[in-house]
Structures are given as C-alpha cells and as structure tokens.
Design a protein around this motif. Structure first.
Motif, PDB file in Angstrom:
ATOM      1  N   PHE A   1       0.675  -1.107  -0.151  1.00 32.57           N
ATOM      2  CA  PHE A   1      -0.293   0.098   0.042  1.00 32.57           C
ATOM      3  C   PHE A   1       0.509   1.393  -0.129  1.00 32.57           C
ATOM      4  O   PHE A   1       1.938   1.686   0.281  1.00 32.57           O
ATOM      5  N   ARG A   2       0.473   2.276  -0.195  1.00 34.84           N
ATOM      6  CA  ARG A   2       1.266   3.538  -0.223  1.00 34.84           C
ATOM      7  C   ARG A   2       0.008   4.996   1.102  1.00 34.84           C
ATOM      8  O   ARG A   2       1.641   5.114   1.093  1.00 34.84           O
ATOM      9  N   HIS A   3      -0.276   4.877   1.274  1.00 30.15           N
ATOM     10  CA  HIS A   3      -1.294   5.292   1.962  1.00 30.15           C
ATOM     11  C   HIS A   3      -2.212   4.773   3.040  1.00 30.15           C
ATOM     12  O   HIS A   3      -2.863   4.347   2.599  1.00 30.15           O
ATOM     13  N   LEU A   4      -2.063   5.299   4.516  1.00 28.53           N
ATOM     14  CA  LEU A   4      -3.132   4.637   5.094  1.00 28.53           C
ATOM     15  C   LEU A   4      -3.668   5.791   5.865  1.00 28.53           C
ATOM     16  O   LEU A   4      -3.575   7.253   5.624  1.00 28.53           O
ATOM     17  N   SER A   5      -4.910   5.915   5.552  1.00 29.79           N
ATOM     18  CA  SER A   5      -5.377   7.038   5.157  1.00 29.79           C
ATOM     19  C   SER A   5      -7.196   6.895   5.781  1.00 29.79           C
ATOM     20  O   SER A   5      -7.788   5.917   6.336  1.00 29.79           O
ATOM     21  N   PHE A   6      -7.505   7.950   6.778  1.00 26.80           N
ATOM     22  CA  PHE A   6      -8.754   8.270   7.618  1.00 26.80           C
ATOM     23  C   PHE A   6      -9.742   8.550   6.894  1.00 26.80           C
ATOM     24  O   PHE A   6      -9.376  10.022   6.751  1.00 26.80           O
ATOM     25  N   TYR A   7     -10.521   8.417   6.474  1.00 31.85           N
ATOM     26  CA  TYR A   7     -12.015   9.424   5.610  1.00 31.85           C
ATOM     27  C   TYR A   7     -12.562   9.813   7.424  1.00 31.85           C
ATOM     28  O   TYR A   7     -13.563   9.009   8.160  1.00 31.85           O
ATOM     29  N   LEU A   8     -13.556  10.857   7.372  1.00 31.15           N
ATOM     30  CA  LEU A   8     -14.503  11.267   8.920  1.00 31.15           C
ATOM     31  C   LEU A   8     -15.691  11.596   7.826  1.00 31.15           C
ATOM     32  O   LEU A   8     -15.300  12.303   6.769  1.00 31.15           O
ATOM     33  N   PHE A   9     -16.615  10.741   7.977  1.00 30.48           N
ATOM     34  CA  PHE A   9     -18.072  11.124   7.163  1.00 30.48           C
ATOM     35  C   PHE A   9     -18.956  11.503   7.906  1.00 30.48           C
ATOM     36  O   PHE A   9     -19.073  10.934   8.990  1.00 30.48           O
TER      37      PHE A   9
ATOM     38  N   ILE B   1     -16.363  14.867   4.845  1.00 34.40           N
ATOM     39  CA  ILE B   1     -16.154  15.873   5.861  1.00 34.40           C
ATOM     40  C   ILE B   1     -15.656  16.507   5.237  1.00 34.40           C
ATOM     41  O   ILE B   1     -14.264  17.516   4.748  1.00 34.40           O
ATOM     42  N   GLY B   2     -13.602  15.086   4.837  1.00 35.31           N
ATOM     43  CA  GLY B   2     -12.567  15.113   5.376  1.00 35.31           C
ATOM     44  C   GLY B   2     -11.361  14.174   5.705  1.00 35.31           C
ATOM     45  O   GLY B   2     -12.396  13.048   5.213  1.00 35.31           O
TER      46      GLY B   2
ATOM     47  N   THR C   1      -1.708  11.887  18.062  1.00 35.81           N
ATOM     48  CA  THR C   1      -1.160  13.007  17.562  1.00 35.81           C
ATOM     49  C   THR C   1      -2.344  13.673  16.487  1.00 35.81           C
ATOM     50  O   THR C   1      -3.044  12.707  16.251  1.00 35.81           O
ATOM     51  N   TRP C   2      -2.541  14.886  16.581  1.00 31.71           N
ATOM     52  CA  TRP C   2      -4.063  15.590  16.333  1.00 31.71           C
ATOM     53  C   TRP C   2      -3.538  15.681  14.578  1.00 31.71           C
ATOM     54  O   TRP C   2      -2.242  16.315  14.056  1.00 31.71           O
ATOM     55  N   PHE C   3      -4.049  15.495  13.776  1.00 28.23           N
ATOM     56  CA  PHE C   3      -3.891  15.603  12.360  1.00 28.23           C
ATOM     57  C   PHE C   3      -4.766  16.322  11.716  1.00 28.23           C
ATOM     58  O   PHE C   3      -6.410  15.799  12.174  1.00 28.23           O
ATOM     59  N   GLN C   4      -4.411  17.535  11.298  1.00 27.07           N
ATOM     60  CA  GLN C   4      -5.296  17.981  10.423  1.00 27.07           C
ATOM     61  C   GLN C   4      -6.140  17.246   9.375  1.00 27.07           C
ATOM     62  O   GLN C   4      -5.813  16.863   7.913  1.00 27.07           O
ATOM     63  N   LEU C   5      -7.717  17.798   8.618  1.00 26.93           N
ATOM     64  CA  LEU C   5      -8.678  16.767   7.795  1.00 26.93           C
ATOM     65  C   LEU C   5      -7.744  18.085   6.572  1.00 26.93           C
ATOM     66  O   LEU C   5      -8.471  19.153   6.899  1.00 26.93           O
TER      67      LEU C   5
ATOM     68  N   LEU D   1      -5.807  25.210   7.181  1.00 23.02           N
ATOM     69  CA  LEU D   1      -5.678  23.696   7.442  1.00 23.02           C
ATOM     70  C   LEU D   1      -6.676  23.334   8.909  1.00 23.02           C
ATOM     71  O   LEU D   1      -7.325  22.301   8.444  1.00 23.02           O
ATOM     72  N   ASP D   2      -7.212  24.818   9.186  1.00 26.88           N
ATOM     73  CA  ASP D   2      -8.339  24.399  11.128  1.00 26.88           C
ATOM     74  C   ASP D   2      -9.759  24.710  10.581  1.00 26.88           C
ATOM     75  O   ASP D   2     -10.643  24.383  10.823  1.00 26.88           O
ATOM     76  N   GLU D   3      -9.688  24.343   8.671  1.00 26.39           N
ATOM     77  CA  GLU D   3     -11.251  24.493   7.903  1.00 26.39           C
ATOM     78  C   GLU D   3     -12.064  23.767   9.249  1.00 26.39           C
ATOM     79  O   GLU D   3     -13.452  23.241   8.769  1.00 26.39           O
ATOM     80  N   LEU D   4     -11.819  23.032   8.260  1.00 26.39           N
ATOM     81  CA  LEU D   4     -11.978  21.009   8.375  1.00 26.39           C
ATOM     82  C   LEU D   4     -12.366  20.322   9.834  1.00 26.39           C
ATOM     83  O   LEU D   4     -12.962  19.329   9.790  1.00 26.39           O
ATOM     84  N   GLY D   5     -11.086  21.146  10.087  1.00 25.77           N
ATOM     85  CA  GLY D   5     -11.097  20.603  11.754  1.00 25.77           C
ATOM     86  C   GLY D   5     -10.305  19.054  12.168  1.00 25.77           C
ATOM     87  O   GLY D   5      -9.091  19.189  11.068  1.00 25.77           O
TER      88      GLY D   5
END
Length: 879
Positions: free
Chosen positions: A115-123, A134-135, A152-156, A318-322
């Motif tokens: 795989f190339r990316h480990l991704s997290f999607y917020l719906f 959402i992001g 770690t806090w990640f920007q959406l 950066l802060d627009e989506l949480g």
C-alpha cells in the motif's frame, strides 16, 4: 521449456518477450506466463528466503472543531473509516449529534498487500441516511514511523475526486528517426502502454482505459486505448505514435531548431473508469513525463505511480475542517529463515530452567524494555508456539511470589509475570470468552434496558428499583455463566492457575484464602471484568458500546470483580454508597461458595476432555457476495448479496440479516463438511477478495468486502474446520468454469487439486503463531535497548565487586546472581550482533539490486532513495 527472443513489429519498435514455465509443488503445469508476473506475487510473501510481514494497530481517539451542518440543526452524525489507499478495512460506530465526536476505538490487522497510504476518512450521515465526506487524513507509508505510538492530532484535508488516486502504470517510450516517403527525416515518439496494477474500484466496478497525450507549447494531441472490462489490473499492450519534429527543411540548421523543441514537450497518460452514469467517466490518476528523460539513448522503460490531478483548486485553511486524534503503530517484520534465529531462540527457550530465573534471557528482556507489555507479547507467543509457556510462567511467577511480603498484594503490580499471564489469557482464552460471555453481552447491547442505580444520574422517566432489578438480573446471569464454565476453561490456563495456586499456598501457608486470590486476581480481575467492561477489545463486539450500554457494563464489571475477589469486607470495596447498597443482593454464602468451586476446578492439575457444547455459538457474521452453486453459466445474476453466519456447528447464508434468526437458511454447510478454505485467484471472475469453501460435492465461491475481511473469514473458517478428518491436502486455486478448471485445464470437476493447501493451523483458533517472526521481534527489542543491556552488564560487575549499598543508576535492575546474569547478557549481545550483521548485509544487497522505476519501486515513490552507503558509513539504514 524456456523461450527467449525478439519479435519485430512496426518500426521503430521492437518488443522483447521472455517466457518461463511455472512449477507447482503438487505437479508441473503446462501453462506459461510472462516473466515478472509470478515474481511479483512471491515478492509479497518471500524475498530471497526472507519473509516480510506488515501489521498496523490504530487507536481512533476523537475529532474536534468539525464545521457545523449548514442548516437549522448544526450537529452532525459522524463516523470514521480506516483505508488502505482507497480500500476501506474498518469503520467506527456513528456518534450522533456532535461536532467533537469521541470514538475511543481500537483496530488491529495484518496487512496482506502492499500500500502507499494509510488513510482515515470522516463521514457525516444525514437524515436521509446519505453519507458525505467531511475530510480525510492520508499518511504515506514511509511517514508512518514519525507518528509511531504517539497520540497525534492530524488536520483534516478536503476530499476531491481528482486527488483520490492509487495504482501504478508501466510505460515504454522510444524516440526514433523516421525517413518519410519524400525522403525527409523526422522524429517520432512511440509510446507503449503495457499495463496497470492496483487501480481503485469505483462504485463496485472498474472498467479502465488510458488516454495518451503529447503536450507542448503549441500542441495537445490525445489518443485512447480500448476499455478493459471488470479488472483493476488491466493489460493494455497498445502502442501510439506522435510526430515530435516535422520535416520542414533538410538543412542542418532547421533540424537543430526543431530538435531543441523536444525538451519542451511532455507525455501525459491519464487513467479513467468508463462509467455508464450521466456524470461521465471517473478520473483514476495521471502521469506526466518530460521527454528529456529519454536522454541520449532515446528510450525509457519504467513503472510510475499514478498522481492526483492538479486542477488549480483554491487553497483551504488548515483549520477549516477540524482535526482527528490518532495513535498509529505500524510494524514491518523482515524475517530470515529459521536457522538464523537458532542461537537467540535456544537462549530464550532455556529460560525456564535457568537458576535463578532472573538471570534468564526472557526475564532480562523484561528488565531492559521500557514497558513490560512490549516484552510480554512476543515472549508469550514464542513460548506458546513451542509448548513451553507453562514452565516459563511457573518459574517467573514463583520468583515473584517469593519476593512478595504481603499476601494481599500478590500479583497486583504490572510485573513481567502479570503482563505475560494477561497476554496468555487473551490468546488462549479468546474462544472461551466467546462461549461464556458473548451471548449475554450481545443481549445487553441489543435490549438497552435502563440499569443506572446512581440516584444523581437517574433520568426522570426511570425508576430506581426497576433499574436495580434489571442490573441484578444481568449480574446474576453473567455470574452463573462464569462459575459454571470451568469445564470449558482452556487446559493451558488451568495448568498456569494450578502453578500459581501452589506457589502462593506454599509461600503463605497461614493464609487459607491466598490459593484462591492468586487465581482470582487473574481470571476475574484481568480477564472477565475487562472483557465485560470493554467487549470490543476482546472481540466480543465490533465497536465500543453506546454510552448507556457502556454504563451498564461498567456497573456489571464492578460487581463481578468484587464477587470474584472474595474480599473479607465487600462493601468496603466500593467508594460509592449506591454500589455498596446494591451489593447487598449478593451478600450470601452461596456466591462465595460458587466462586471457590469455580476456582478449584480451573486450578486443578487434572486434565479433562472438553465436552461438546450443545448450543451453537455464533463466531462471525456479515454480508458478503456469493456465487450460485452448481451452475456453469457465468453471469451477473449468479452473484447475490447474502447474510453469512458462522457458528461452531455450521456455516450458513440467508437472504437478509433479519431472516438469519427466525427463518431457515438458504444454505447450511456443517463444519465437518468443510474440506478446505482457500483464496480464489482474481482472474477466475475478474473480482477481488474472493475465497472458496470446498465441500465434498461442490465449491462455494464468496467475495468479501475488502482484503482484511477476506483474510478474517478464511482464517476463522480454516481454524474451526481444522480437525475435520477428511481435510484436503491439495486444491484448485482457480474456478471450475466452462467444463474445466482454469488453473490446470482438467475437465473433470472431481479432479484432485493441483496446488497444496495452505499450511495447517492449530485446532485452537487463538494459537496461530509464527515462531521465527516472534524471535525477530524479540531481536528488535534487544537491538533497541542495547544500551540498557550494556548498562546491566556494568551493574553485574559493580554488584560482584562492591558489596555495599546499590548504586542508584543500577537500582532499576533485579539481579539475584551477578555472575550468571553477566554470562547470559554476553550470550544475548553476541546473538543480537550476529543478527544485526545479517540485516545490514540484506539491506546493502537490497539497495544494490533495486532499480528506481522498477515494478517494486515505481517513480513517484518518494520513500525510496537510490543510495548505496559506503563501507565507512553507518551500518543501519532504512528502506
């Protein structure tokens, strides 16, 4: 036979083909394949004798500062998904009406592919049950180590169709001089689109095609390949020609001017999914290649990662989506052949017989690791694999008991003994929990009965006495189930409890209850109570329960823990007065007697044959797609979505989820009729994540929702059917279609398999352990804490020559025998250094052999650097 040769085609193009035979262990197939195809498959499993394992453990914490819903109701109903590239492998529960949802969910999986990316999607799910993104958070594989084990806090980031790409493409380019019919000389670019791999599946299908364009200051020519249906690994093998310089003049001066323009040109290849929807075809990714890569040779052959499209979108704050809080632990184990680990493995397995045990190799690992837990996990798995867990735990437990002064504090600390026994119970006792607790936990989560007994938290519509009665009934039922489950307790756990009981009783002969508390401190305090409190962590529930149910489980867990502790003053164990009042229901001798009888049974040294459980226990269920059995015709109608259920008695599927409990199953396969469970090659039906359940009369083909779920189903089906007497030794990796097996071309549907079945797993479904992989993990820990091993050597020397107060810097080590401990440390360091040299040599060889732009390292993979260290440089590198 092998064939190697060149096949000439339209000038200036020449294609080189090499063929090789495929050799199967169970016989030799006559089929042939292109060189590299088989190699790519094997690379994922074994690389020149070295096996590579990937795993990830994720804690999805919470999100914050999510933008409000654009409407009167500002709140959102949010859930989070975990994706390997774009393939969803896990989904949290939905947190309703919140802009700062807390999830607190853990997810672990073995990663079965690259795989190339480990991704997290917020719906967000709206009132019409429509999901909108959402992001997202996308972490590149090479960046995972930056966040290893850290909250770690990640920007959406915004989710755009143009940026959601994955996969790679293989291209060949050649620039040649061509003499036209008029005798003029011009340059033509021949571009060959060979194949793609790992394209995303869009809306359940992938019908890809490619467009090839030559871009320049005054040109934009585009050509298109044919559409390849139902595959995300298309083989195009198409060649396109572009005029690069035009024959305007025969003069050298004019030709030079035209030739300079080549550096201003670029080739662009776009991948698309041919869609029948009115919105048009979906973009899958692109590659831009400047023609200057052709260099003096005039040719270029390479794999490229597909890239997102630069559409000039507006910048987003950066802060627009949480943001989303995550804890990611990614592990990649490079495991050598077994003989490489013999010195270290032998030292570890001799630990139980070393006197004193504090000088053993395994105990020293616990001394140098920062957290006892990180040492306990590989140690327990290794000793379980080699059947030496009981003597090892008995030895370290006996040493800890002898160091304990107060029987009331026995096994209460976070020692190596406690952590190892905890891990053993999780591995060996998971099925035991499924049998005892899962049915009642499922019922509690489904009923949502009010059980709050704190008057302060009581809702206006609730009655305190009714709630107490609901809670009392749940506690009574769970207590009864536990205390009557002694005969089902795994033998390895019983043997460990017997050893604990004997050590405690011998050490504290005056205290008659210590033989019970030594065992109850594990089976109740560290096994049943945590499983009730957090059923999702013990695989009893898919997600963390809702707040109301979680509160009910907390109250039950507290009560069960106190009942199992056999404390003298029960009410004193509760800080809350309402819990002490509730406990009066159970302040009867029959409960204490039941606990003691249960503890006596599970800590007995005698072994018994486990009785067959009459009531079916549900092990796994979920929607999958199955192919109709017994048909030869291939068509879409043959594949239908069904609700599958696996119990310890049978494997069934039903038309809908609701029918699985009341109505008869559409198909029922007794466990004893499952002869093998294996993966099915994708080429059989042009579908990913398929596996087959082989029965005496026919084969059931099933498609899981993703690669992790497919692996889970294969594992659990294999494990529950492992003891079947008629299990197969060979199978067909491809389907039986059009009156023949696609793999070996045999026409008889009863023909024996052409490929060996995957290795047999232990009958106990929790004890599937790779001993070499666990030894490699232990080596990694020793290597990480090498400085502590050296300091422990110094401590041994200091203690041998200085018989006074212990120096402060050495006080953290438990050293009972300095000379014996020093000998063991010397052997450990020697074994670790030997393995370190093997890893260093492997990495050097890997760098020398790896080509940037190859199938394994496509261009665009920034994690790979084409760099070979000099001998004088450090011997530790990252690939």
């Amino acid at each position: 036979a092998r064939f190697s040769g060149q096949v000439a085609s339209h000038p200036p193009w020449s294609i080189e083909l090499r063929w090789q035979e495929i050799e199967y262990i169970g016989g030799t197939s006559t089929s042939t394949t292109k060189k590299g195809k088989i190699g790519a498959v094997r690379m994922a499993v074994e690389e020149e004798g070295l096996r590579i394992f990937q795993s990830v453990k994720i804690k999805i914490g919470e999100a914050k500062n999510i933008p409000p819903y654009p409407g009167p109701n500002k709140m959102r109903d949010c859930y989070c998904t975990v994706n390997l590239d774009q393939e969803e492998v896990f989904r949290t529960k939905i947190i309703e009406k919140s802009l700062s949802p807390f999830y607190g969910e853990d997810f672990y999986c073995e990663i079965p592919r690259s795989f190339r990316h480990l991704s997290f999607y917020l719906f967000d799910r709206d009132v019409f049950r429509r999901d909108s993104s959402i992001g997202k958070v996308a972490v590149k594989k090479e960046d995972l180590q930056k966040y290893h084990g850290k909250d770690t806090w990640f920007q959406l980031q915004h989710v755009s169709a143009d940026s959601e790409v994955q996969g790679k493409v293989h291209l060949e380019m050649r620039l040649s001089e061509v003499i036209t019919d008029s005798g003029a000389i011009c340059h033509k670019l021949a571009t060959r689109v060979l194949e793609c791999q790992g394209l995303p599946i869009v809306n359940g299908q992938c019908d890809p095609y490619a467009t090839v364009s030559l871009l320049g200051p005054s040109r934009n020519e585009a050509k298109k390949t044919k559409v390849k249906r139902k595959t995300n690994n298309p083989q195009f093998e198409e060649v396109f020609y572009f005029e690069v310089t035009r024959p305007l003049s025969y003069t050298r001066r004019q030709f030079d001017v035209e030739e300079e323009d080549v550096d201003k040109l670029a080739l662009r290849v776009d991948l698309w999914n041919a869609s029948n929807l009115k919105f048009g075809d979906e973009f899958l990714g692109e590659v831009r290649i400047p023609l200057k890569v052709l260099g003096q040779s005039g040719s270029h052959d390479a794999w490229y990662f597909l890239q997102p499209r630069d559409n000039g979108s507006k910048s987003v704050k950066l802060d627009e989506l949480g943001s989303l809080r995550l804890n990611i632990v990614y592990t990649e184990d490079h495991v050598f052949p077994s003989e490489y680990y013999s010195p270290l493995r032998d030292l570890l397995l001799r630990s139980a017989s070393v006197e004193p045990v504090s000088a053993s190799t395994a105990n020293i690992l616990g001394e140098v690791c920062r957290e006892k837990q990180e040492a306990a996990i590989p140690l327990v798995r290794l000793f379980l694999h080699y059947g030496k867990i009981v003597p090892f735990l008995s030895a370290i437990a006996n040493a800890e008991v002898n160091r304990t002064q107060d029987p009331n504090t026995i096994f209460r600390g976070n020692s190596l003994t406690s952590k190892c026994i905890d891990e053993t119970m999780k591995l060996a006792g998971m099925h035991y929990l499924q049998v005892t607790l899962k049915p009642i936990i499922d019922e509690i989560c489904a009923e949502h009965k009010p059980c709050e007994i704190d008057p302060v938290k009581l809702k206006e519509s609730e009655n305190l006495e009714t709630n107490r009665e609901n809670l009392r009934q749940y506690v009574d039922r769970i207590f009864t189930v536990i205390t009557k489950s002694g005969v089902s307790c795994p033998t390895v756990m019983c043997d460990i409890f017997f050893s604990l009981r004997e050590s405690a009783a011998t050490r504290f002969q005056v205290d008659q209850d210590v033989r019970y508390t030594a065992v109850s401190s594990f089976i109740f305090l560290r096994f049943f109570a945590p499983a009730i409190l957090s059923p999702n962590l013990f695989h009893l529930r898919p997600h963390h329960p809702d707040p109301c149910t979680s509160r009910t489980l907390t109250l039950i867990s507290k009560t069960i823990q106190t009942l199992g502790s056999l404390a003298k003053s029960k009410s004193a164990n509760f800080k809350e007065s309402y819990m002490a009042a509730f406990y009066d229901y159970f302040n009867e001798q029959k409960y204490a007697d039941a606990v003691k009888n249960f503890l006596d049974l599970i800590s007995s040294s005698g072994r018994w044959d486990q009785k067959s459980i009459e009531t079916p226990i549900m092990l796994k269920e979920g929607f999958m797609i199955k192919r109709a059995q017994g048909r030869n015709r291939f068509g879409r109608k043959n594949f239908k979505k069904r609700w599958f259920r696996l119990t310890n008695h049978e494997f069934t599927y039903h038309k809908t989820k609701g029918n699985s409990k009341g109505e008869a199953a559409l198909c029922s396969i007794p466990i004893e009729n499952i002869l093998a469970v294996e993966r099915l090659e994708e080429e059989s039906f042009k579908m990913k994540n398929m596996f087959q359940v082989i029965q005496p009369e026919r084969v059931l083909y099933i498609q899981a929702n993703n690669c992790v779920e497919a692996r889970d189903w294969i594992d659990i089906l294999t494990k529950v059917s492992q003891c079947n007497r008629k299990r197969l030794s060979t199978y067909h990796p491809s389907a039986y279609l059009n009156s023949h097996w696609l793999c070996c071309k045999l026409s008889a549907d009863t023909a024996p398999g052409c490929t060996p079945c995957t290795g047999g797993l232990p009958a106990n479904i929790q004890l599937d352990v790779d001993g070499d992989r666990e030894t490699e993990r232990i080596y990694s820990l020793y290597s990480t804490y090498m400085s502590k091993l050296v300091k422990m050597q110094e401590a041994c020397g200091s203690k041998s020559v200085y018989d006074g107060p212990e120096q402060e810097e050495y006080s953290s080590f438990v050293i009972d025998d300095p000379q014996e401990t020093y000998k063991t440390l010397k052997l450990i360091i020697s074994a670790v250094q030997s393995l370190e040299q093997e890893h260093t040599q492997y990495k050097r060889d890997k760098f020398k052999k790896t080509k940037y732009g190859s199938q394994e390292h496509p261009i665009g993979d920034k994690g790979f650097q084409c760099y070979i260290p000099q001998q004088s440089e450090s011997s530790t590198y990252s690939i």
